[in-house]
Write a protein that holds these residues in place. Sequence first.
Motif, PDB file in Angstrom:
ATOM      1  N   PRO A 133       9.337  -4.830  -2.802  1.00 20.33           N
ATOM      2  CA  PRO A 133       9.001  -3.751  -3.744  1.00 20.33           C
ATOM      3  C   PRO A 133      10.229  -3.275  -4.509  1.00 20.33           C
ATOM      4  O   PRO A 133      11.364  -3.400  -4.046  1.00 20.33           O
ATOM      5  CB  PRO A 133       8.440  -2.648  -2.843  1.00 20.33           C
ATOM      6  N   GLN A 137       8.448   1.627  -4.759  1.00 20.85           N
ATOM      7  CA  GLN A 137       7.057   1.232  -4.557  1.00 20.85           C
ATOM      8  C   GLN A 137       6.824   0.816  -3.105  1.00 20.85           C
ATOM      9  O   GLN A 137       7.760   0.592  -2.342  1.00 20.85           O
ATOM     10  CB  GLN A 137       6.693   0.065  -5.471  1.00 20.85           C
ATOM     11  N   LYS A 139       4.613  -2.152  -0.975  1.00 21.43           N
ATOM     12  CA  LYS A 139       3.836  -3.372  -1.102  1.00 21.43           C
ATOM     13  C   LYS A 139       3.231  -3.733   0.246  1.00 21.43           C
ATOM     14  O   LYS A 139       3.797  -3.439   1.303  1.00 21.43           O
ATOM     15  CB  LYS A 139       4.702  -4.524  -1.613  1.00 21.43           C
ATOM     16  N   ARG A 155       8.502  -0.808   2.355  1.00 13.85           N
ATOM     17  CA  ARG A 155       8.892   0.327   1.510  1.00 13.85           C
ATOM     18  C   ARG A 155      10.362   0.222   1.139  1.00 13.85           C
ATOM     19  O   ARG A 155      11.176  -0.298   1.904  1.00 13.85           O
ATOM     20  CB  ARG A 155       8.645   1.653   2.229  1.00 13.85           C
TER      21      ARG A 155
END
Length: 683
Positions: A133, A137, A139, A155
Amino acid sequence: MKREKNISRRVALNLWLPIIVVVFILVAALGVIEVNPGLGYTILVGDVIYLIAAVLCYEYTEKMISKEFLAAGFEQSQIQKQILKELPVPYVMTDQDGTIIWHNEQFSEIVGQKITKKSITQIFPGLYKKVFPQNGQMKEYCITHEEHKYHVECRNMVFKNLEQTEGEIQEDKETQGDILQVFYFFDETQLIDYKEESRKKSLVAGLIYIDNYEEVLENMEEVRQSLLLALVERKIMKYMQGLDAIIKGFEKDKFLFVFEEEKLEQLMESKFSILDEVRLINIGNELSMTLSIGVGVNGGSYTENYESARVAMDLALGRGGDQAVVRDGDAISYYGGKTQKVEKSTRVKARVKAHALREIMLTHDKIFVMGHKNPDADCVGAALGIYRLSKALNKSTYIVMDKDCPAIEPIVDGIYRERADEEEDIFVTNEEAMLLKDKSAMLIVVDVNVPAMTECPELLKSISTIVVLDHHRQSNETIKNAVVSYVEPYASSTCEMVAEILQYIVDKPKLKNIEADAMYSGILVDTDNFVIKAGVRTFEAAAYLRRAGADVTRVRKMFREDMEHCRIRTAIINKAEIYMDEFAISTFDGENVSGATVVGAKAANALLNIQGIRGSFVLTALQDCIYVSARSIDELNVQVIMEKFGGGGHLTMAAAQLKDVSLSDAAEMLKHTLRKMHEDGDI
């Protein structure tokens, strides 16, 4: 650490407050001495004593609180570290490149190897730098490791340097610091296994219809009819018992069955062998009984599964029967379809559809008739038949068609010669049709049931009342919002269907000679001069058109080839390659040749005259597209072959279009498909 410092400052401030108050009292006492020395000195002595006590208390309390904070902070840090280390969820921290910095005990257990300073990509190949990510963001990934299935959350975190010896980890919010990746692994193996087990035990709904019940029995001795039906029913029941299915007949020729979804794979692997088993039953019957099977699965509920099965059955019947159709959500699979649809002797359906069509046409002022792109004789002939019916009902009628197509040029020329005195043009372009349509308009689609293949797909979306008349087998994509859909794969041509409809119209529309010629030529071309799919009703339709004014000699002259086309067709035949001893394949560059696709189709028909050929294929290159014409006599279903390339058609006559591929590559693709389907037993 930052939090502990803030608390220390607040506590120190609270401890200093009494000392500040003492200072104010000391100043006040000095003022009181001037007024009342006795009272002033008393306050001053008391204040000094309190000041000494407050200072001593502060010194002692500050050291004690600092010591307690340090102990509590250290203890909390150890607790947090222990909690992370013993966290039941596997947890690992890596740098930006994926190199492992820290992990807990659970992660060590699932990996089972030394992982210090290893890259996480070495352990889990699916987790690499490009999929990490970015910008705070999160994922999610689904990975498999040693037969375990994990749901992984990743993260972005940032390690912020506050002092040389202190730091903290925060979620990345465009802050400066070292970016870390934190992975949480959730083992979903058992959950997925439970879901799979639940899916396998869910019920699947299916329908079985006997396609030609009446047609088979009417040609048998009455004493053998019950025996044949008993054999067929016993075969069906025994087959379904092998699947632990519950089956119940609800009409003389219809059955409903339900079974567990795990048995569906067994059915599909056998390619619904019950179709062949029933077809081989013979106790003196001239025609073999055939079945159509519709199966609905993954519909969300039992009701939706049944509806999917019903839709699948409609699709199986629309494709000619003798096949199974499995509808899995939006995905559709086909099995069987190896025999020709048996022609029905009754015309009840034609009469019902004719009556419904007339009633709908009476309620609309404008009638648009549309065929498929690159129209042929059957397309324009059927359109002209509907045009004459509409005119008999005094409706404004327009045919949406490319009148400049070489395949229909003789018919169009004949129309304009016969209508020389009339100013109105019966043909309109796509743009003109879109301008002419209004709320009172309806659309009749002939010789096609796939929206993308119609002359003007936009017209389908803008007109609400649609009627479909076609003889091609249905595919996944069909015109679904038609108020009347008359699709009969057993019919030789759409012109045959329209000729039957015209005979049941009360108003008895009278065809003009050129219109009768066009419809007759449509039947003639699609049956290859009454050789392919020509049944009793085909000849009856031809007889009706002859009585209506069609002239065989005129039609023959209309579709004579010029010398150049004859030479090209002969060259295509000479170039043909015999593949696997039973398929004739030829290629043809159609650039700068008028009516190239028609020439290719005629060459494919001619190749069937070669001894031992089951199917012929001519590939025509034209305008960055490869047009494939496929033909067979009766032993090979070319429709299922062309469907592999996104095309379709009939059992003995089909076609497809390939884009962005060379002629030689298209030929290789066809050969590969033929060999694979032959090895799999599909052809």
